[in-house]
Scaffold this active site. Sequence first.
Site, PDB file in Angstrom:
ATOM      1  N   ASN A   1      -8.205   1.180  -6.219  1.00 24.31           N
ATOM      2  CA  ASN A   1      -8.055   2.502  -5.348  1.00 24.31           C
ATOM      3  C   ASN A   1      -9.400   2.942  -4.864  1.00 24.31           C
ATOM      4  O   ASN A   1     -10.364   3.149  -5.356  1.00 24.31           O
ATOM      5  CB  ASN A   1      -7.474   3.750  -6.044  1.00 24.31           C
ATOM      6  CG  ASN A   1      -5.973   3.296  -6.324  1.00 24.31           C
ATOM      7  OD1 ASN A   1      -5.380   2.264  -6.158  1.00 24.31           O
ATOM      8  ND2 ASN A   1      -5.266   4.482  -6.734  1.00 24.31           N
TER       9      ASN A   1
ATOM     10  N   ASP B   1       0.152   8.169  -3.171  1.00 27.88           N
ATOM     11  CA  ASP B   1      -0.838   8.350  -4.370  1.00 27.88           C
ATOM     12  C   ASP B   1      -0.864   9.352  -5.137  1.00 27.88           C
ATOM     13  O   ASP B   1      -0.677  10.721  -4.657  1.00 27.88           O
ATOM     14  CB  ASP B   1      -2.157   8.106  -3.683  1.00 27.88           C
ATOM     15  CG  ASP B   1      -3.364   7.798  -4.666  1.00 27.88           C
ATOM     16  OD1 ASP B   1      -3.098   7.365  -5.734  1.00 27.88           O
ATOM     17  OD2 ASP B   1      -4.507   8.288  -4.194  1.00 27.88           O
TER      18      ASP B   1
HETATM   19  P1  13P Z   1     -12.226   6.989  -5.017  1.00 25.16           P
HETATM   20  O1  13P Z   1     -12.731   8.551  -5.124  1.00 25.16           O
HETATM   21  O2  13P Z   1     -13.257   6.405  -6.206  1.00 25.16           O
HETATM   22  O3  13P Z   1     -12.466   6.713  -3.838  1.00 25.16           O
HETATM   23  O4  13P Z   1     -10.773   7.058  -5.795  1.00 25.16           O
HETATM   24  C1  13P Z   1      -9.779   7.217  -4.922  1.00 25.16           C
HETATM   25  C2  13P Z   1      -8.453   7.031  -5.603  1.00 25.16           C
HETATM   26  O5  13P Z   1      -8.389   6.643  -7.017  1.00 25.16           O
HETATM   27  C3  13P Z   1      -7.264   7.340  -5.156  1.00 25.16           C
HETATM   28  O6  13P Z   1      -6.186   7.393  -5.837  1.00 25.16           O
HETATM   29  O1  G3H Z   2      -7.419  10.071  -5.885  1.00 21.41           O
HETATM   30  C1  G3H Z   2      -7.258  11.216  -5.040  1.00 21.41           C
HETATM   31  C2  G3H Z   2      -7.365  10.682  -3.669  1.00 21.41           C
HETATM   32  O2  G3H Z   2      -8.880  10.370  -3.335  1.00 21.41           O
HETATM   33  C3  G3H Z   2      -6.738  11.725  -2.883  1.00 21.41           C
HETATM   34  O3  G3H Z   2      -7.508  12.664  -2.414  1.00 21.41           O
HETATM   35  O4  G3H Z   2      -5.637  14.532  -2.676  1.00 21.41           O
HETATM   36  O5  G3H Z   2      -7.780  15.010  -1.338  1.00 21.41           O
HETATM   37  O6  G3H Z   2      -6.226  13.308  -0.277  1.00 21.41           O
HETATM   38  P1  G3H Z   2      -6.597  14.091  -1.701  1.00 21.41           P
HETATM   39 ZN    ZN Z   3      -6.653   8.012  -7.790  1.00 16.29          ZN
END
Ligand code: 13P
Ligand code: G3H
Ligand code: ZN
Length: 310
Positions: free
Chosen positions: A255, A83
């Site tokens: 997501n 991600d």
């Molecule tokens: P949320 O913060 O809405 O759960 O989004 C998560 C996300 O886009 C991870 O890539």
């Molecule tokens: O879009 C971001 C996700 O919520 C991941 O967050 O970088 O704190 O793991 P993080």
């Molecule tokens: Zn995201």
Amino acid sequence: MALVTTKEMFEKSMKEGFAIGAFNVNNMELIQGIVEAAAEQNSPVILQASSSAIKYAKINYLMKMIEAAVEEHPNIPIAIHLDHGPDFETCKMCVDSGFTSIMFDGSKYDFEENIRLTKEVVDYAHSKGVVVEAELGKLAGIEDDVNVSEADAMYTDPDQAEEFVRRTGVDSLAIAIGTSHGAYKFKGEAKLRFDILKQIKDKIPNTPIVLHGASTVIPELVEMCNKYGGDIPGAKGVPDEILHEASMSGVSKINVDTDLRLAMTAGIRKVFSEEPNVFDPRKYLIPARELVKETVSHKMKDVFGSANKA
Ligand code: 13P
Ligand code: G3H
Ligand code: ZN
């Protein structure tokens, strides 16, 4: 079934008009809660890890735990996805470690630089049979008090989306239509730009569309956190009805991270508050994992439409 790429999943979701949940993971309880929900709902599922999640849990631990989940649930299609990959090196590390899908997030760069960097990642990943998601448009900061022309400038431009996909060869595209990351998405009424989604779908009908920042910020979980000592006032996300509409309107991947953070925290806080004598981590991680499972199950069955699509 081994780990699958998101390519097969998206072919089915686009044909049949549903979305697949992509859930952020960084520990065993999250992985187990999510995958058990997928098994219960007979749903495909994407487990995704950010670079900070990889830093926290270590890539080897994550991969081995996810491989164990695949062995436990051989009939459920499971993809492991990076991600928001920040650079080529992180993307390459994940491809080389067995991820089946990666995201390169070049949304902070200008259009040409985003294309150049995304294409580099696509060329490497494709040579290893791994698929790539990229992002065009900017999610953060779309708020009610931003004036319309500023806000418009952040949404994904449908013509640029077509050019971006054509020139990069990317497999799926994350777009900005009004969502944002975290627990504070809207000051006023929650609203997504379905008109822009439609224009994008018209331009790139064969490219799976991804919605980031798509947690509901489930009011019951926020309330539970606050009831047991938390302090998360005014949190607001994308309501189920809007996500359901997105799932049926050509969004293939949704997501979710914040809702799982809330579920785990609510479960743990309740035990801490009601049973202050407890100090065995299993005693609070079991209800936390169960809340994660219930949260994911609900999304698959009632919102995304992915139940029974394994
Ligand atoms: P949320 O913060 O809405 O759960 O989004 C998560 C996300 O886009 C991870 O890539
Ligand atoms: O879009 C971001 C996700 O919520 C991941 O967050 O970088 O704190 O793991 P993080
Ligand atoms: Zn995201």
